[in-house]
Design a protein around this motif. Structure first.
Motif, PDB file in Angstrom:
ATOM      1  N   ALA A 637      45.983  39.885  33.158  1.00  0.00           N
ATOM      2  CA  ALA A 637      47.304  39.752  33.793  1.00  0.00           C
ATOM      3  C   ALA A 637      47.311  38.635  34.832  1.00  0.00           C
ATOM      4  N   LEU A 638      46.233  38.534  35.602  1.00  0.00           N
ATOM      5  CA  LEU A 638      46.151  37.481  36.623  1.00  0.00           C
ATOM      6  C   LEU A 638      46.030  36.105  35.994  1.00  0.00           C
ATOM      7  N   SER A 639      45.197  35.981  34.965  1.00  0.00           N
ATOM      8  CA  SER A 639      44.977  34.663  34.358  1.00  0.00           C
ATOM      9  C   SER A 639      46.209  34.184  33.596  1.00  0.00           C
ATOM     10  N   HIS A 640      46.893  35.081  32.895  1.00  0.00           N
ATOM     11  CA  HIS A 640      48.076  34.682  32.132  1.00  0.00           C
ATOM     12  C   HIS A 640      49.228  34.295  33.054  1.00  0.00           C
ATOM     13  N   SER A 641      49.326  34.986  34.194  1.00  0.00           N
ATOM     14  CA  SER A 641      50.441  34.700  35.115  1.00  0.00           C
ATOM     15  C   SER A 641      50.101  33.599  36.117  1.00  0.00           C
ATOM     16  N   GLY A 642      48.823  33.397  36.383  1.00  0.00           N
ATOM     17  CA  GLY A 642      48.419  32.427  37.388  1.00  0.00           C
ATOM     18  C   GLY A 642      48.503  32.976  38.802  1.00  0.00           C
ATOM     19  N   LEU A 643      48.663  34.288  38.970  1.00  0.00           N
ATOM     20  CA  LEU A 643      48.777  34.896  40.295  1.00  0.00           C
ATOM     21  C   LEU A 643      47.417  34.941  40.977  1.00  0.00           C
ATOM     22  N   ASP A 644      47.424  34.572  42.271  1.00  0.00           N
ATOM     23  CA  ASP A 644      46.189  34.675  43.054  1.00  0.00           C
ATOM     24  C   ASP A 644      45.815  36.150  43.220  1.00  0.00           C
ATOM     25  N   PRO A 645      44.549  36.549  42.957  1.00  0.00           N
ATOM     26  CA  PRO A 645      44.176  37.967  43.064  1.00  0.00           C
ATOM     27  C   PRO A 645      44.472  38.594  44.415  1.00  0.00           C
ATOM     28  N   SER A 646      44.462  37.758  45.492  1.00  0.00           N
ATOM     29  CA  SER A 646      44.717  38.311  46.826  1.00  0.00           C
ATOM     30  C   SER A 646      46.160  38.769  46.985  1.00  0.00           C
ATOM     31  N   ARG A 647      47.044  38.366  46.081  1.00  0.00           N
ATOM     32  CA  ARG A 647      48.454  38.760  46.161  1.00  0.00           C
ATOM     33  C   ARG A 647      48.735  40.044  45.366  1.00  0.00           C
ATOM     34  N   LEU A 648      47.716  40.620  44.745  1.00  0.00           N
ATOM     35  CA  LEU A 648      47.898  41.847  43.963  1.00  0.00           C
ATOM     36  C   LEU A 648      47.273  43.019  44.713  1.00  0.00           C
ATOM     37  N   GLU A 649      48.105  44.035  44.993  1.00  0.00           N
ATOM     38  CA  GLU A 649      47.602  45.260  45.619  1.00  0.00           C
ATOM     39  C   GLU A 649      47.842  46.422  44.653  1.00  0.00           C
ATOM     40  N   ILE A 650      46.761  47.108  44.308  1.00  0.00           N
ATOM     41  CA  ILE A 650      46.815  48.240  43.378  1.00  0.00           C
ATOM     42  C   ILE A 650      46.954  49.527  44.177  1.00  0.00           C
ATOM     43  N   GLU A 651      47.980  50.298  43.857  1.00  0.00           N
ATOM     44  CA  GLU A 651      48.216  51.559  44.561  1.00  0.00           C
ATOM     45  C   GLU A 651      47.750  52.730  43.698  1.00  0.00           C
ATOM     46  N   VAL A 652      46.941  53.604  44.286  1.00  0.00           N
ATOM     47  CA  VAL A 652      46.444  54.795  43.594  1.00  0.00           C
ATOM     48  C   VAL A 652      46.664  56.007  44.490  1.00  0.00           C
ATOM     49  N   THR A 653      46.657  57.177  43.903  1.00  0.00           N
ATOM     50  CA  THR A 653      46.766  58.428  44.670  1.00  0.00           C
ATOM     51  C   THR A 653      45.418  59.138  44.665  1.00  0.00           C
ATOM     52  N   GLU A 654      45.320  60.157  45.506  1.00  0.00           N
ATOM     53  CA  GLU A 654      44.054  60.890  45.610  1.00  0.00           C
ATOM     54  C   GLU A 654      43.669  61.605  44.319  1.00  0.00           C
TER      55      GLU A 654
END
Length: 788
Positions: A637-654
């Motif tokens: 997803a990052l490579s296809h979009s060109g988004l810098d990894p630092s701009r992606l935050e993954i949200e998870v629950t407990e």
């Protein structure tokens, strides 16, 4: 018994002539032993036939000595002698034909040798006639006829060979008679040959039928002998006999052994008393002994009657057969019969029956027995116009125990659950295990509706208390769904389904509660089924859309990120709430391809249309994290979009730590190694543990809207929780995001409490991508105005 396996042919189908003489095999049965026995008799008379052939040859030589030269007679005699010796050797080889597999090939070879002798005699007769012995043809034929008669009489047991000799011997004589114009003799020779062959066949048929009968009797005799020998040598079978007073007579040693007593001690003793144990004194007998006593009293024959016997205080199971004894005058003299100890077989049968109807782990009735009990309860309720009930029980957090501590601990917990459930049952109530961590209770008479709720609450209370297993203190809790019959269903299947729907609702409400079935639950289940069907094709039909909700900085209220939220606009069902379709997607694992689509679409939108300082937050389900290639999905997803990894935050629950925690942790660590950040959502509302924060270096902790709303209402607990979370996050180098902020007062409160970021309707509801771009454009305009 012999190694041969003789099977007589069907008596309704007599053997054909070809089968009798050995040209064909029978359609059924095995006649190798029959032919072998018959041909073995040929060897016994081989010497006699040599002598008779020699005498016949001397007679012919004497008759022809005056008309045929001596040298020709000597040559013929030599040829005949050589042929007779070959035949003798062939006969001698058949001496053991009865004791081995006698084949049709041997039978055919023996016939060829016999035919060869006939050919020598035929050729000899023709040659002698040609050399001048035509006047002695009748006398020479007499010698040959004598040999044919001897062959028919002595070799009827080998019909094919005798026929071969007869036909070949007569053929030459017939030709010689015709050559000398002795037509009367030719006719006599032809008739003699025909009658000889016919007599041979009939004699062979009678001999074979007699041999067949003899072999059948021998086979039956050997079988009976074997069975008797096996019975006499068997250790589990015995013979028994009682007189008219039911006292034992002629006690066999094995019967005494079965009773574990000496023969002399039980001779003349009461049969029933010996096997009834203490029941003889108190009059309490097993039903099987009552049945045996009735048979003996009624002088009835019985077979394979299984009786429970007490032998030296030990329970044994005997299988008895008996027949009353009467003399010629019809006077009754008692019973005799056979018996065997079938205790082992009985115990095996009982074990199989137990396994078929009981759960081996918990020793509770299994699904089969619960279904039967519920069926009977429904019948009872409909017959007496009352009610029955079925309670379905499911442990709330049992899977976490299995995943974290192993199935052995899980099995021991299920056994403890069973031991807690059984004492709660009253008369007419049956608890069993349906499978996995599901249990069921059948209440036969539920006329008192309060009993269903009382029992459900007692079950919840009993299973809420901690379990102590292998130095572990475990909490699971339980949910209960119930259905009343016949109101909620007239069949077992309907009641089970409706109780399951009620249980599903109890689970949806958070567990630890009891829900009764309502008709609306069925419509909800049908709606869920239809949504699932539509959801399976929604992705390929492009029915999903991403909305974005802004997250702002607490101090200057600038947009720092957007949380990507998936929305489903179904042509059939309209705009479907995520509250409805996300659980369905997780249950069916459709969340994995949907989550991949969200990841790709959100990264593409952020990289293409947002400023470089604005992040995108993407919610990730536990089902996605346990996928082996989750990190690869993020990389693509990052490579296809060109988004810098630092701009992606993954949200998870407990909840990610409640299932395959090690796999989820490894996947998140791989994402963090790429440069992505990870936020812990809904902290404090689930199975919160500070250990989670130690296991994984989260970037952000999101404070749930429940605590924000509670703090807005001056709830001391909510305020204390938010302060504690903020303090803990600051000390661990994490940021905090307050969710559900809806007005300016709440914004000011969050600022005072020290949260880093704010998310809520006050700053914007989830919006389509184009509206999010407008928000970012307005932010840019405001920033320019401030800088001016």
């Amino acid at each position: 018994m012999s190694d041969w396996n003789f099977n007589a042919p069907n008596e309704a189908t007599p053997p054909t002539t070809r089968q009798v003489i050995g040209l064909d095999d029978p359609e059924t049965g095995d006649w190798a032993r029959v032919h072998g026995r018959q041909y073995s008799l040929v060897a016994q008379r081989a010497g006699t036939r040599v002598t008779l052939h020699a005498i016949a040859a001397l007679i012919v030589t004497w008759l022809c000595s005056g008309s045929v030269d001596l040298l020709s007679l000597q040559a013929w005699g030599a040829a005949l002698g050589f042929t007779v010796m070959i035949a003798f050797a062939s006969d001698y080889r058949l001496r053991d034909a009865e004791d081995r597999l006698f084949t049709r090939t041997e039978m055919r070879n023996h016939a060829i040798v016999a035919g060869l002798k006939g050919v020598v005699w035929s050729l000899g007769l023709c040659i002698l006639v040609a050399l001048g012995a035509g006047g002695q043809i009748a006398s020479i034929w007499g010698a040959i006829a004598f040999l044919i008669l001897v062959s028919v009489a002595s070799r009827f047991s080998a019909p094919l060979s005798s026929i071969a000799f007869t036909i070949t011997a007569c053929a030459g004589s017939f030709i010689a008679a015709l050559a000398t114009f002795n037509f009367g003799l030719a006719l006599l020779i032809a008739l003699s040959a025909g009658f000889a062959v016919f007599g041979l066949i009939e004699s062979a048929r009678l001999a074979f039928e007699a041999r067949l009968a003899d072999l059948e009797m021998q086979e039956k005799s050997e079988t009976v002998s074997m069975l008797l020998r096996e019975f006499e040598e068997g250790q589990a079978d015995w013979l028994w006999q009682i007189d008219t007073n039911r006292r034992l007579r002629s006690v066999s040693p094995r019967f005494a052994f079965a009773l574990q007593r000496d023969t002399a001690d039980i001779e003349g003793k009461s049969f029933l008393q010996l096997i009834s144990g203490d029941g003889w004194k108190n009059g309490e007998f097993p039903q099987s002994l009552h049945e045996l006593a009735d048979k003996l009293k009624g002088k009835e024959s019985f077979s394979n009657l299984v009786v429970k016997a007490m032998v030296r205080g030990e329970v044994r199971w005997w299988e008895l057969s008996g027949t009353p004894m009467f003399d010629e005058d019809g006077e009754w003299h008692g019973f005799r019969g056979v018996g065997s100890d079938v205790t082992t077989q009985r115990e095996s049968t009982e074990k199989i029956e137990f396994l078929a109807r009981y759960d081996p782990l918990t020793q509770l009735p299994n699904r089969l027995q619960l279904n039967e009990a519920l069926g009977k309860a429904l019948t009872y309720a409909e017959q007496w116009r009352t009610r029955c009930a079925f309670l379905m029980i499911d442990l709330d957090r049992f899977k976490a125990v299995n995943d974290s501590l192993g199935h052995l601990v899980g099995d021991r917990m299920l056994a403890q659950v069973a031991s807690r459930l059984k004492p709660l049952m009253d008369e007419g109530e049956l608890v069993g295990r349906l499978g996995g961590d599901e249990f069921g209770v059948v209440i036969r008479d539920a006329a008192d509706r309060r009993r269903v709720d009382t029992l459900a609450k007692a079950i919840i209370a009993a299973l809420t208390t901690p379990f102590y297993i292998d130095n572990h203190v475990l909490y699971v809790g339980t949910s209960v769904g119930s259905a009343i019959g016949p109101r909620d269903g007239h069949s077992v299947e309907e009641l089970l389904r409706n109780a399951d729907l009620a249980l599903y609702r109890a689970k949806d409400e958070g567990g630890g509660t009891h829900c009764e079935y309502e008709p609306s639950l069925h419509s909800n289940a049908e709606e869920r089924r239809q949504l699932e069907v539509a959801l399976r094709t929604a992705l390929e039909k492009n029915e999903f859309e991403l909305h974005y909700q802004p997250v702002v900085d607490t101090l200057d209220e600038s947009v720092v990120s957007f949380e990507a939220l998936v929305r489903w606009n179904s042509p059939e069902h309209g705009n479907v709430s995520p509250v409805k379709f996300i659980p369905i997607a997780e249950d069916t694992r459709l969340i994995v391809p949907i989550g991949t689509w969200v990841m790709n679409e959100a990264c593409r939108e952020a990289a293409t249309n947002w400023p470089e300082d604005v992040k995108v937050n993407i919610n990730v389900s536990p089902e996605q994290l346990v996928e082996p290639d989750f990190a690869g999905t993020v990389v693509r997803a990052l490579s296809h979009s060109g988004l810098d990894p630092s701009r992606l935050e993954i949200e998870v629950t407990e909840s990610i730590f409640m299932r395959d925690a090690a796999v989820a942790r490894k996947a998140l660590e791989q994402c963090m190694a790429l440069g992505c950040s990870v936020a812990l959502d809904d902290f404090g509302t689930g199975y919160s543990s500070l250990g989670y924060l130690r296991k994984l270096k989260f970037t952000t902790i999101k404070v749930d809207r429940l605590f924000v709303q509670g703090a807005a209402q001056d709830s001391p607990e909510s305020l204390a929780i938010i302060r504690a979370v903020v303090a803990m996050a600051d000390s661990l180098g994490m940021t905090t995001t307050a969710e559900g902020v809806e007005n300016e007062d709440e914004v000011e409160m969050i600022r005072r409490l020290g949260c880093t970021k704010i998310q809520g309707y006050h700053f914007g509801r989830p919006m389509p991508a184009d509206e999010a771009r407008k928000v970012l454009k307005r932010r840019g305009f405001d920033e320019k105005r401030k800088s001016a």
